[in-house]
Design a protein around this motif. Structure first.
Motif: not given
Length: 371
Positions: A104-108
């Motif tokens: 996962t990565v941050p939504w941004y």
């Protein structure tokens, strides 16, 4: 970026990842063969078509008009799917095939940059565009589990067409008809990618987005629906009178054009040569030599509506178990079904036994539904 565990097991949910372990193993081998031929160690998949094919039916979209909410790195050590943190829970529970590592990565964050950085590769990954032809070739032959899913979707779509068009009336509006189709497609767990309708006042338009116009005496409906990554395509006509001799003649002739295309769709045939046959068939059956220019003619189908649209520049060779949707059309007529090439010839997938048919060159082809 964080990493979660491999999808060895999911909670019991209403939706489970449709992927077949056997089919996915073959797909991974095909991609590794592409890497071997290119002398590279990893490939970054970023498009809806490539991702849904390789993941074997996972839903990696939110907006139908938007980019995928995931990217996937295939390397020699495994498969690494990167998604936004706010998508990861759903994807892990409902969409992640076994033996795929979820990150996962941050939504941004930047999905593509993050996916390119996972794994233990010393060189940047190949981009999809670098091997677009090779990936399309890898998608051509549908495997057993995905063929079964495609057949089921196609049959359900044909039944939806029968149900909705059988209930139509001359004063039904085009919007009313496509909204009924959309409701049934969504209820079947699919996504309506294309919904078209023209009543008798708009029969000149070959890509007719619906309006508030009533159907009148005759109408065409078109649906392209996606489920588990696979896109089925179908066109049907309904008529509320006996039709004119000219209409019935044109319907028979466009079916004859399609029969010639079907005859040309054999293992080893090149798409550009099939395209030449399409051009000749229009003239052979009494349509103008320019009719092929008035609308695209279809082509291979599967994880894209057409993969690719056939033109004189398309040189892919046809293979067994490949799916197609050809859609020849003329003024006021069009015919379209999703089919698959098998050992015993073309099999029509978008079939409902309740729909009226005529036999053309040994195959049952849809007639106009008379109400």
């Amino acid at each position: 970026m964080t990493e979660t565990t491999t999808a060895a097991a999911h909670p019991q949910e209403a939706r489970r990842a449709p992927a077949s372990l056997a089919d996915r193993a073959i797909k991974r081998r095909r991609v590794l063969d592409i890497l071997d031929a290119a002398g590279r160690d990893s490939l970054l998949l970023t498009s809806h078509t490539a991702l849904t094919w390789y993941l074997d039916g996972s839903r990696i979209h939110i907006s139908l008009a938007g980019d995928p909410v995931a990217a996937l790195l295939v390397d020699r050590g495994g498969d690494h799917l990167v998604t936004f943190n706010n998508e990861a829970g759903r994807i892990a529970a409902e969409e992640l095939p076994a033996q795929v590592n979820l990150h996962t990565v941050p939504w941004y964050g930047n999905l593509h940059q993050a996916a390119a950085a996972v794994g233990n590769n010393t060189r940047p990954p190949l981009a999809e565009a670098d091997v677009a032809t090779e990936l399309r070739t890898a998608r051509q032959q549908l495997l057993p589990a995905e063929s079964a899913r495609y057949s089921l979707l196609s049959a359900e779509l044909a039944a939806i067409m029968t149900d909705v068009l059988s209930a139509a009336r001359p004063d039904t509006t085009e919007f009313g008809l496509v909204s009924a189709l959309a409701a049934r497609v969504v209820a079947a767990g699919a996504e309506p990618l294309v919904l078209l309708c023209n009543g008798s006042s708009r029969s000149a338009f070959r890509h007719p987005l619906a309006t508030h116009s009533p159907l009148g005496r005759r109408a065409m409906a078109v649906v392209c629906a996606r489920r588990d990554g696979l896109v089925a395509n179908i066109t049907r006509w309904v008529r509320f009178d006996a039709g004119t001799p000219e209409e019935r003649d044109a319907e028979a002739r466009i079916a004859a054009v399609e029969a010639d295309i079907f005859d040309a769709t054999v293992p080893g045939a090149r798409l550009d040569r099939i395209f030449a046959e399409i051009q000749a068939a229009y003239v052979r059956h009494g349509f103008g030599a320019d009719q092929w220019e008035q609308h695209h003619q279809g082509g291979p189908a599967g994880y894209a509506g057409r993969d690719p649209r056939v033109t004189q520049a398309a040189t892919d060779a046809v293979v067994l178990d490949q799916a197609f949707t050809w859609n020849p059309s003329g003024p006021g007529v069009k015919i379209e079904d999703t089919v698959q090439l098998t050992d015993s010839g073309l099999r029509i997938l978008t079939v409902d036994p309740r729909w009226p048919v005529t036999t053309v060159n040994g195959l049952h082809r849809p007639e106009t539904l008379q109400l």
